[in-house]
Design a protein around this motif. Structure first.
Motif, PDB file in Angstrom:
ATOM      1  N   ARG A   1       0.821  -1.217   0.000  1.00 34.18           N
ATOM      2  CA  ARG A   1       0.000   0.000   0.000  1.00 34.18           C
ATOM      3  C   ARG A   1       0.855   1.268   0.000  1.00 34.18           C
ATOM      4  O   ARG A   1       0.324   2.375   0.115  1.00 34.18           O
ATOM      5  CB  ARG A   1      -0.927   0.011   1.219  1.00 34.18           C
ATOM      6  N   GLY A   2       2.183   1.101  -0.084  1.00 34.37           N
ATOM      7  CA  GLY A   2       3.068   2.253  -0.117  1.00 34.37           C
ATOM      8  C   GLY A   2       3.399   2.814   1.248  1.00 34.37           C
ATOM      9  O   GLY A   2       3.903   3.941   1.352  1.00 34.37           O
ATOM     10  N   ILE A   3       3.116   2.055   2.314  1.00 31.85           N
ATOM     11  CA  ILE A   3       3.410   2.499   3.678  1.00 31.85           C
ATOM     12  C   ILE A   3       4.731   1.869   4.100  1.00 31.85           C
ATOM     13  O   ILE A   3       4.891   0.649   4.045  1.00 31.85           O
ATOM     14  CB  ILE A   3       2.280   2.095   4.643  1.00 31.85           C
ATOM     15  N   HIS A   4       5.689   2.694   4.524  1.00 31.47           N
ATOM     16  CA  HIS A   4       7.035   2.185   4.734  1.00 31.47           C
ATOM     17  C   HIS A   4       7.771   3.039   5.753  1.00 31.47           C
ATOM     18  O   HIS A   4       7.256   4.048   6.251  1.00 31.47           O
ATOM     19  CB  HIS A   4       7.795   2.194   3.412  1.00 31.47           C
ATOM     20  N   LEU A   5       9.008   2.642   6.051  1.00 34.43           N
ATOM     21  CA  LEU A   5       9.947   3.451   6.815  1.00 34.43           C
ATOM     22  C   LEU A   5      11.170   3.682   5.944  1.00 34.43           C
ATOM     23  O   LEU A   5      11.472   2.890   5.045  1.00 34.43           O
ATOM     24  CB  LEU A   5      10.357   2.743   8.108  1.00 34.43           C
ATOM     25  N   ASN A   6      11.884   4.762   6.238  1.00 32.74           N
ATOM     26  CA  ASN A   6      13.062   5.103   5.448  1.00 32.74           C
ATOM     27  C   ASN A   6      14.204   5.432   6.403  1.00 32.74           C
ATOM     28  O   ASN A   6      14.295   6.527   6.930  1.00 32.74           O
ATOM     29  CB  ASN A   6      12.764   6.299   4.541  1.00 32.74           C
ATOM     30  N   PHE A   7      15.067   4.425   6.658  1.00 35.45           N
ATOM     31  CA  PHE A   7      16.224   4.602   7.529  1.00 35.45           C
ATOM     32  C   PHE A   7      15.785   5.080   8.913  1.00 35.45           C
ATOM     33  O   PHE A   7      16.241   6.098   9.417  1.00 35.45           O
ATOM     34  CB  PHE A   7      17.216   5.599   6.905  1.00 35.45           C
ATOM     35  N   ASN A   8      14.886   4.297   9.521  1.00 41.88           N
ATOM     36  CA  ASN A   8      14.382   4.660  10.840  1.00 41.88           C
ATOM     37  C   ASN A   8      15.451   4.409  11.900  1.00 41.88           C
ATOM     38  O   ASN A   8      15.895   3.304  12.127  1.00 41.88           O
ATOM     39  CB  ASN A   8      13.116   3.873  11.177  1.00 41.88           C
ATOM     40  N   ASP A   9      15.844   5.474  12.554  1.00 44.97           N
ATOM     41  CA  ASP A   9      16.970   5.435  13.483  1.00 44.97           C
ATOM     42  C   ASP A   9      16.542   5.059  14.899  1.00 44.97           C
ATOM     43  O   ASP A   9      17.308   4.458  15.637  1.00 44.97           O
ATOM     44  CB  ASP A   9      17.646   6.805  13.478  1.00 44.97           C
ATOM     45  N   ASP A  10      15.359   5.431  15.300  1.00 45.49           N
ATOM     46  CA  ASP A  10      14.848   5.126  16.642  1.00 45.49           C
ATOM     47  C   ASP A  10      13.352   4.904  16.572  1.00 45.49           C
ATOM     48  O   ASP A  10      12.698   5.290  15.592  1.00 45.49           O
ATOM     49  CB  ASP A  10      15.129   6.292  17.615  1.00 45.49           C
ATOM     50  N   GLY A  11      12.803   4.312  17.624  1.00 41.34           N
ATOM     51  CA  GLY A  11      11.365   4.161  17.748  1.00 41.34           C
ATOM     52  C   GLY A  11      10.987   4.125  19.210  1.00 41.34           C
ATOM     53  O   GLY A  11      11.470   3.256  19.952  1.00 41.34           O
ATOM     54  N   PHE A  12      10.175   5.075  19.650  1.00 36.99           N
ATOM     55  CA  PHE A  12       9.743   5.139  21.043  1.00 36.99           C
ATOM     56  C   PHE A  12       8.216   5.175  21.105  1.00 36.99           C
ATOM     57  O   PHE A  12       7.572   5.913  20.349  1.00 36.99           O
ATOM     58  CB  PHE A  12      10.312   6.373  21.745  1.00 36.99           C
ATOM     59  N   VAL A  13       7.651   4.386  22.018  1.00 35.56           N
ATOM     60  CA  VAL A  13       6.206   4.349  22.185  1.00 35.56           C
ATOM     61  C   VAL A  13       5.712   5.702  22.687  1.00 35.56           C
ATOM     62  O   VAL A  13       6.293   6.287  23.603  1.00 35.56           O
ATOM     63  CB  VAL A  13       5.803   3.227  23.166  1.00 35.56           C
ATOM     64  N   GLU A  14       4.658   6.197  22.067  1.00 36.84           N
ATOM     65  CA  GLU A  14       4.093   7.478  22.458  1.00 36.84           C
ATOM     66  C   GLU A  14       3.192   7.326  23.687  1.00 36.84           C
ATOM     67  O   GLU A  14       2.688   6.230  23.967  1.00 36.84           O
ATOM     68  CB  GLU A  14       3.294   8.071  21.292  1.00 36.84           C
ATOM     69  N   PRO A  15       2.976   8.400  24.449  1.00 36.19           N
ATOM     70  CA  PRO A  15       2.089   8.329  25.612  1.00 36.19           C
ATOM     71  C   PRO A  15       0.711   7.789  25.231  1.00 36.19           C
ATOM     72  O   PRO A  15       0.148   8.151  24.189  1.00 36.19           O
ATOM     73  CB  PRO A  15       1.990   9.803  26.059  1.00 36.19           C
ATOM     74  N   GLY A  16       0.190   6.899  26.037  1.00 34.17           N
ATOM     75  CA  GLY A  16      -1.089   6.266  25.766  1.00 34.17           C
ATOM     76  C   GLY A  16      -0.966   4.941  25.053  1.00 34.17           C
ATOM     77  O   GLY A  16      -1.900   4.151  25.022  1.00 34.17           O
ATOM     78  N   GLY A  17       0.194   4.692  24.445  1.00 32.67           N
ATOM     79  CA  GLY A  17       0.466   3.385  23.866  1.00 32.67           C
ATOM     80  C   GLY A  17      -0.264   3.084  22.567  1.00 32.67           C
ATOM     81  O   GLY A  17      -0.392   1.915  22.198  1.00 32.67           O
ATOM     82  N   LYS A  18      -0.701   4.104  21.843  1.00 31.02           N
ATOM     83  CA  LYS A  18      -1.412   3.848  20.581  1.00 31.02           C
ATOM     84  C   LYS A  18      -0.529   4.005  19.346  1.00 31.02           C
ATOM     85  O   LYS A  18      -0.906   3.576  18.256  1.00 31.02           O
ATOM     86  CB  LYS A  18      -2.621   4.783  20.466  1.00 31.02           C
ATOM     87  N   ALA A  19       0.638   4.609  19.505  1.00 32.42           N
ATOM     88  CA  ALA A  19       1.491   4.875  18.352  1.00 32.42           C
ATOM     89  C   ALA A  19       2.952   4.859  18.760  1.00 32.42           C
ATOM     90  O   ALA A  19       3.297   4.895  19.948  1.00 32.42           O
ATOM     91  CB  ALA A  19       1.122   6.220  17.713  1.00 32.42           C
ATOM     92  N   ILE A  20       3.814   4.811  17.753  1.00 27.93           N
ATOM     93  CA  ILE A  20       5.261   4.846  17.939  1.00 27.93           C
ATOM     94  C   ILE A  20       5.801   6.012  17.119  1.00 27.93           C
ATOM     95  O   ILE A  20       5.454   6.172  15.942  1.00 27.93           O
ATOM     96  CB  ILE A  20       5.913   3.532  17.464  1.00 27.93           C
ATOM     97  N   VAL A  21       6.643   6.842  17.737  1.00 25.75           N
ATOM     98  CA  VAL A  21       7.280   7.924  17.005  1.00 25.75           C
ATOM     99  C   VAL A  21       8.635   7.434  16.523  1.00 25.75           C
ATOM    100  O   VAL A  21       9.367   6.762  17.252  1.00 25.75           O
ATOM    101  CB  VAL A  21       7.413   9.193  17.869  1.00 25.75           C
ATOM    102  N   SER A  22       8.952   7.729  15.278  1.00 24.98           N
ATOM    103  CA  SER A  22      10.190   7.255  14.674  1.00 24.98           C
ATOM    104  C   SER A  22      10.858   8.380  13.904  1.00 24.98           C
ATOM    105  O   SER A  22      10.212   9.067  13.109  1.00 24.98           O
ATOM    106  CB  SER A  22       9.898   6.081  13.717  1.00 24.98           C
ATOM    107  N   ASN A  23      12.155   8.585  14.157  1.00 24.32           N
ATOM    108  CA  ASN A  23      12.903   9.552  13.355  1.00 24.32           C
ATOM    109  C   ASN A  23      13.626   8.818  12.234  1.00 24.32           C
ATOM    110  O   ASN A  23      14.342   7.855  12.456  1.00 24.32           O
ATOM    111  CB  ASN A  23      13.890  10.351  14.200  1.00 24.32           C
ATOM    112  N   GLU A  24      13.371   9.269  11.015  1.00 22.48           N
ATOM    113  CA  GLU A  24      14.006   8.689   9.833  1.00 22.48           C
ATOM    114  C   GLU A  24      15.249   9.531   9.536  1.00 22.48           C
ATOM    115  O   GLU A  24      15.179  10.549   8.849  1.00 22.48           O
ATOM    116  CB  GLU A  24      13.031   8.686   8.661  1.00 22.48           C
ATOM    117  N   GLU A  25      16.360   9.079  10.071  1.00 19.45           N
ATOM    118  CA  GLU A  25      17.557   9.911  10.158  1.00 19.45           C
ATOM    119  C   GLU A  25      18.028  10.453   8.815  1.00 19.45           C
ATOM    120  O   GLU A  25      18.207  11.663   8.643  1.00 19.45           O
ATOM    121  CB  GLU A  25      18.676   9.105  10.825  1.00 19.45           C
TER     122      GLU A  25
END
Length: 324
Positions: free
Chosen positions: A54-78
């Motif tokens: 479906r074209g949903i992807h990550l691009n060189f994701n350097d970190d992943g931390f669970v967001e408050p509430g536990g519904k999502a993950i924030v990721s920085n694509e370095e």
């Protein structure tokens, strides 16, 4: 009786495991995130084959931390210079900040973002590494900044060197790591420098606060190290074998688990390890040292970690994850 004994043995196995839950691994070289348990089972992953179709992807994701509430993950694509949020249930990807593929310092631009977190009040924070600043972002707009954009020298909070860590503190402050000079800075919620110390490492990465005014950090080098220091830079514990399978190669994040063991991203050895600091040895690992891959028990340059508790039936307790 047989079932009762089996249940007891299972409980003992879980309680004595070096991994008392699961690890969320940012598998940077494979552009994916995995949640793995102590038995190396993959409990959750992103993106799936369906996501990619479906074209949903990550691009060189350097970190992943669970967001408050536990519904999502924030990721920085370095290397894409962007920050995204991934919905854990639906796998929807939301763009948070940065212009994809553009390295810059203007509006909606970043230069090698590192360690993106979402704070309890919804603010996004990130170490904008080579713009030499820590940003606080709401609704795609910078609302606060530590350091001066593209002025790279150690004089916090007005100026910072290249930064690669911005760990949130319980009182609203932030623990910053500067690469040049190996500085660790504690900056209050009001923006005041409370203390700074030069860590006895060559490249300080992702400092984590520990009880007793201690700091855990990784030395991003080869051979690398995981180190606990006090606020004066005194080494209280160090894991730093020089050679062999026990040695680390550019570890980027060391994280203390609830049982006191320490999980480490061993980036260039393509594995995540758990170190027992009492025995000073590796007691668990996911991935095979120096053998990158995508299959079972394989990673490729993992560069991010988060700890996720597990409930009955190995169900991830995403909402129990907090930063800080």
């Amino acid at each position: 009786m047989i079932h009762l004994v089996a249940a007891i043995l299972s409980a003992v196995s879980i309680s004595t495991s070096p991994l008392p839950g699961a690890l969320l691994v940012a598998d940077r070289g494979n552009d994916r995130m995995l949640l793995v348990d102590s038995q190396h089972h993959v409990l959750w992953s992103f993106p799936t084959a369906r996501d990619r179709a479906r074209g949903i992807h990550l691009n060189f994701n350097d970190d992943g931390f669970v967001e408050p509430g536990g519904k999502a993950i924030v990721s920085n694509e370095e290397e894409a210079h962007t920050i995204v949020s991934v919905n854990i249930l639906t796998h929807a990807r939301t763009h948070l900040y940065g212009t994809p593929g553009v390295r810059g310092s203007g509006p909606n631009e970043l230069n090698t973002p590192d360690d993106a977190y979402v704070l309890p009040n919804g603010t996004l924070t990130v170490a904008d590494a080579y713009n030499c600043r820590v940003l606080f972002i709401r609704a795609h707009r910078i609302v606060r900044q530590i350091g001066t954009t593209r002025v790279c020298r150690h004089d916090p909070p007005r100026y910072l060197g290249a930064v690669n860590g911005d760990t949130p503190l319980p009182d609203g402050g932030v623990l910053v790591s500067e690469i040049q000079g190996s500085w660790i800075d504690d900056i209050s919620a009001s923006g005041r420098l409370r203390w700074a110390v030069q860590a006895p490492v060559s490249y300080p990465s992702d400092p984590q606060p520990l009880p007793g005014k201690r700091i855990l950090l990784a030395d991003y080098a080869s051979p690398g190290a995981a180190v606990i220091i006090d606020r004066h830079g005194k080494v209280l514990w160090r894991y730093a074998p020089r050679t062999g399978q026990a040695a680390l190669d550019h570890p980027s994040l060391a994280l203390m688990l609830p049982n006191g063991d320490i999980a480490v991203n061993d980036d260039y050895k393509d594995r995540v390890v758990i170190i027992d600091p009492r025995k000073n040895r590796i007691v668990w690992q996911y991935g095979h040292a120096g053998l990158p891959g995508r299959g079972a028990d394989r990673l490729n340059t993992p560069d991010g970690l988060d700890f996720v508790p597990l409930g009955a039936g190995n169900v991830p307790l995403w909402a129990s994850v907090h930063h800080p």
